[in-house]
Design a protein around this motif. Structure first.
Motif, mmCIF file in Angstrom:
data_model
loop_
_atom_site.group_PDB
_atom_site.id
_atom_site.type_symbol
_atom_site.label_atom_id
_atom_site.label_comp_id
_atom_site.label_asym_id
_atom_site.label_seq_id
_atom_site.Cartn_x
_atom_site.Cartn_y
_atom_site.Cartn_z
ATOM 1 N N GLN A 144 -5.008 -1.163 -4.324
ATOM 2 C CA GLN A 144 -3.769 -0.968 -3.762
ATOM 3 C C GLN A 144 -3.584 0.409 -2.863
ATOM 4 O OE1 GLN A 144 0.086 -1.585 -5.877
ATOM 5 N NE2 GLN A 144 -0.936 -3.459 -6.793
ATOM 6 N N VAL A 145 -3.163 0.369 -1.545
ATOM 7 C CA VAL A 145 -3.076 1.620 -0.845
ATOM 8 C C VAL A 145 -1.400 1.310 -0.248
ATOM 9 C CG1 VAL A 145 -5.261 2.556 -0.628
ATOM 10 C CG2 VAL A 145 -4.295 0.936 1.101
ATOM 11 N N ASP A 146 -1.215 2.199 0.291
ATOM 12 C CA ASP A 146 0.129 2.110 1.176
ATOM 13 C C ASP A 146 0.211 1.061 2.331
ATOM 14 O OD1 ASP A 146 2.697 2.259 2.488
ATOM 15 O OD2 ASP A 146 2.275 4.445 3.367
ATOM 16 N N LYS A 147 1.046 0.067 1.940
ATOM 17 C CA LYS A 147 0.835 -1.212 2.672
ATOM 18 C C LYS A 147 1.480 -1.152 4.031
ATOM 19 C CE LYS A 147 1.642 -4.505 -1.148
ATOM 20 N NZ LYS A 147 2.436 -5.383 -1.878
ATOM 21 N N ASP A 148 2.044 0.058 4.450
ATOM 22 C CA ASP A 148 2.266 0.430 5.917
ATOM 23 C C ASP A 148 1.047 1.047 6.538
ATOM 24 O OD1 ASP A 148 4.662 -0.634 5.791
ATOM 25 O OD2 ASP A 148 5.725 1.278 4.948
ATOM 26 N N SER A 149 0.076 1.395 5.898
ATOM 27 C CA SER A 149 -1.009 2.377 6.389
ATOM 28 C C SER A 149 -2.105 1.431 7.136
ATOM 29 C CB SER A 149 -1.708 2.912 5.310
ATOM 30 O OG SER A 149 -2.222 1.886 4.592
ATOM 31 N N ALA A 150 -2.896 2.008 8.159
ATOM 32 C CA ALA A 150 -3.667 1.091 8.727
ATOM 33 C C ALA A 150 -4.935 0.905 8.035
ATOM 34 C CB ALA A 150 -4.173 2.093 9.960
ATOM 35 N N LEU A 151 -5.370 1.445 6.967
ATOM 36 C CA LEU A 151 -6.215 1.251 5.876
ATOM 37 C C LEU A 151 -5.726 -0.185 5.374
ATOM 38 C CD1 LEU A 151 -8.915 1.779 4.282
ATOM 39 C CD2 LEU A 151 -7.572 3.271 2.612
ATOM 40 N N TRP A 152 -4.479 -0.449 4.879
ATOM 41 C CA TRP A 152 -4.325 -1.520 4.277
ATOM 42 C C TRP A 152 -4.445 -2.758 5.408
ATOM 43 C CZ3 TRP A 152 -3.467 -3.542 -0.447
ATOM 44 C CH2 TRP A 152 -3.026 -4.576 -0.521
ATOM 45 N N GLN A 153 -4.129 -2.420 6.370
ATOM 46 C CA GLN A 153 -4.362 -3.611 7.642
ATOM 47 C C GLN A 153 -5.991 -4.014 7.639
ATOM 48 O OE1 GLN A 153 -1.837 -5.511 8.968
ATOM 49 N NE2 GLN A 153 -0.526 -4.147 7.674
ATOM 50 N N MET A 155 -8.098 -3.817 5.381
ATOM 51 C CA MET A 155 -8.393 -4.253 4.016
ATOM 52 C C MET A 155 -7.928 -5.795 4.120
ATOM 53 S SD MET A 155 -7.489 -1.375 1.123
ATOM 54 C CE MET A 155 -7.963 -2.651 -0.250
ATOM 55 N N LYS A 156 -6.860 -6.200 4.671
ATOM 56 C CA LYS A 156 -6.439 -7.510 4.841
ATOM 57 C C LYS A 156 -7.379 -8.290 5.931
ATOM 58 C CE LYS A 156 -2.058 -8.493 5.028
ATOM 59 N NZ LYS A 156 -0.552 -8.439 5.432
ATOM 60 N N GLU A 157 -7.668 -7.423 7.071
ATOM 61 C CA GLU A 157 -8.504 -8.181 7.971
ATOM 62 C C GLU A 157 -9.945 -8.359 7.566
ATOM 63 O OE1 GLU A 157 -7.887 -5.729 11.476
ATOM 64 O OE2 GLU A 157 -5.707 -6.074 11.725
ATOM 65 N N THR A 158 -10.348 -7.512 6.927
ATOM 66 C CA THR A 158 -11.863 -7.801 6.404
ATOM 67 C C THR A 158 -11.897 -8.423 5.111
ATOM 68 O OG1 THR A 158 -11.737 -5.663 5.506
ATOM 69 C CG2 THR A 158 -12.638 -5.666 7.792
ATOM 70 N N ASN A 159 -10.804 -8.887 4.576
ATOM 71 C CA ASN A 159 -11.107 -9.774 3.416
ATOM 72 C C ASN A 159 -11.494 -8.531 2.165
ATOM 73 O OD1 ASN A 159 -9.583 -12.022 4.124
ATOM 74 N ND2 ASN A 159 -11.724 -12.629 4.996
ATOM 75 N N THR A 160 -11.054 -7.428 2.251
ATOM 76 C CA THR A 160 -11.557 -6.378 1.326
ATOM 77 C C THR A 160 -10.345 -6.394 0.124
ATOM 78 O OG1 THR A 160 -12.794 -5.165 2.972
ATOM 79 C CG2 THR A 160 -12.220 -4.036 0.960
ATOM 80 N N GLY A 230 -7.753 7.198 6.857
ATOM 81 C CA GLY A 230 -8.901 6.601 6.246
ATOM 82 C C GLY A 230 -8.794 5.232 7.019
ATOM 83 N N ARG A 231 -10.116 4.620 7.320
ATOM 84 C CA ARG A 231 -10.254 3.399 7.942
ATOM 85 C C ARG A 231 -11.715 2.679 7.567
ATOM 86 N NH1 ARG A 231 -7.151 2.154 12.840
ATOM 87 N NH2 ARG A 231 -7.694 0.244 12.219
ATOM 88 N N ILE A 232 -11.770 1.359 7.473
ATOM 89 C CA ILE A 232 -12.898 0.739 6.981
ATOM 90 C C ILE A 232 -13.848 0.657 8.335
ATOM 91 C CG2 ILE A 232 -14.053 -1.379 6.269
ATOM 92 C CD1 ILE A 232 -11.409 -2.021 4.765
ATOM 93 N N CYS A 233 -14.904 1.322 8.275
ATOM 94 C CA CYS A 233 -16.252 1.280 9.183
ATOM 95 C C CYS A 233 -16.495 -0.069 9.445
ATOM 96 C CB CYS A 233 -17.218 2.072 8.982
ATOM 97 S SG CYS A 233 -18.414 2.443 10.186
ATOM 98 N N ARG A 234 -16.406 -0.478 11.109
ATOM 99 C CA ARG A 234 -16.477 -1.788 11.474
ATOM 100 C C ARG A 234 -17.831 -1.699 12.675
ATOM 101 N NH1 ARG A 234 -11.154 -5.206 12.310
ATOM 102 N NH2 ARG A 234 -9.756 -4.267 10.514
ATOM 103 N N LYS A 235 -18.419 -0.530 12.726
ATOM 104 C CA LYS A 235 -19.307 -0.209 13.696
ATOM 105 C C LYS A 235 -20.543 -0.993 13.201
ATOM 106 C CE LYS A 235 -17.662 4.222 14.811
ATOM 107 N NZ LYS A 235 -18.022 5.707 15.240
ATOM 108 N N ALA A 236 -21.394 -1.585 14.150
ATOM 109 C CA ALA A 236 -22.582 -2.496 13.628
ATOM 110 C C ALA A 236 -23.625 -1.633 13.316
ATOM 111 C CB ALA A 236 -22.964 -3.059 15.091
ATOM 112 N N GLY A 237 -24.148 -2.223 12.168
ATOM 113 C CA GLY A 237 -25.256 -1.333 11.595
ATOM 114 C C GLY A 237 -24.986 -0.297 10.737
ATOM 115 N N LYS A 238 -24.067 0.485 11.142
ATOM 116 C CA LYS A 238 -23.604 1.615 10.382
ATOM 117 C C LYS A 238 -22.795 1.284 9.179
ATOM 118 C CE LYS A 238 -21.163 6.059 10.505
ATOM 119 N NZ LYS A 238 -20.643 7.316 11.370
#
Length: 272
Positions: A144-153, A155-160, A230-238
């Protein structure tokens, strides 16, 4: 002629007195004064004869041995001294073992208590798995992280379902901080640096306190992720490139030096 005969007689008498010991001793007994001189001479002669016997000679030559021991005794003394020094040095080495054993016991008791407290958590904030059944290395899942944060979004979008971290506890834990790094997913910003190293003052010897629990550290880390955007990296390759421990350790060492020079900024838990 008479003078010549007297000279010859004196010569013969002189020869008998000097060459014939018996005649010499007999002539000395004739006078009382000579007896005294003879007695003195015999005492001196007896002392000389006694000291000249083999047994006394041996005793006489034994006296200097006490003052000057032979080379063999010196070598033995040297060997004995070296053995004593080696025994002292060897005896000083095991003295470290009880201290090390005590540290291990303290660390073990503390971590067992930490595990029990984490399992009692009702909010499923974090879960712990031991690496190869090693009590001193944990894989911690931050659910869990703050559910209002971009990081939580993200995690939900990437099924993390969780952010996985590796935590290693040193020998003198809890008096020294653990080393903590992110394993997956690959994060950007949020005070997460190269190799998954985490920029937090409380993870350094300067900012650490033995009162900190693993749960408290993880809650602070969750707040830091949100505060640092903080954000989950979505760049191809990296995004597929895994964090490495070696890179994380080098990065953490470098950032500690930097912040010790310019200061630290740690976000409050309320921000997470």
């Amino acid at each position: 002629m008479a003078t010549l005969l007297r000279k010859i007689g004196l010569i013969r008498l002189h020869d008998r007195d000097t060459e014939d010991p018996k005649h010499h001793q007999g002539s000395l007994k004739g006078t009382k004064g000579n007896q005294k001189n003879n007695t003195k001479h015999c005492n001196t002669s007896n002392e000389t004869n006694i000291l000249s016997t083999p047994e006394i000679k041996a005793k006489k030559f034994d006296h200097p041995v006490k003052d000057k021991p032979p080379v063999k005794d010196k070598q033995q003394g040297k060997d004995t001294k070296e053995k004593q020094q080696s025994s002292k040095s060897s005896s000083s080495i095991p003295s470290l073992a009880p201290h090390r054993q005590h540290c291990t016991q303290v660390r073990t008791r503390r971590l067992m208590k930490e595990l029990q407290e984490i399992r009692r958590l009702g909010d499923n904030f974090i879960t712990v798995e031991l690496m190869d059944d090693n009590l001193f290395e944990w894989n911690v899942k931050l659910h869990q992280v703050d559910k209002d944060s971009a990081l939580w979004q993200d995690m939900k979008e990437t099924n993390t379902e969780f952010i996985l971290l590796n935590v290693t506890f040193p020998d003198n834990f809890p008096f020294s901080p653990p080393f903590m790094r992110v394993l997956t997913p690959r994060l950007e910003n949020g005070y997460v640096l190269d190799g998954g190293a985490i920029c937090m003052e409380l993870l350094t010897p300067r900012g650490w306190s033995s009162a900190y629990t693993v749960e408290a550290v993880m809650r602070q880390f969750a707040a830091s992720l949100v505060k640092g955007q903080g954000r989950i990296c979505r760049k191809a390759g990296k995004s597929k490139k895994a964090f490495s421990r070696k890179e994380a350790e080098a990065t953490f060492k470098s950032l500690v030096k930097t912040h010790e020079k310019y200061g630290w900024v740690s976000p409050p838990v309320s921000d997470g």
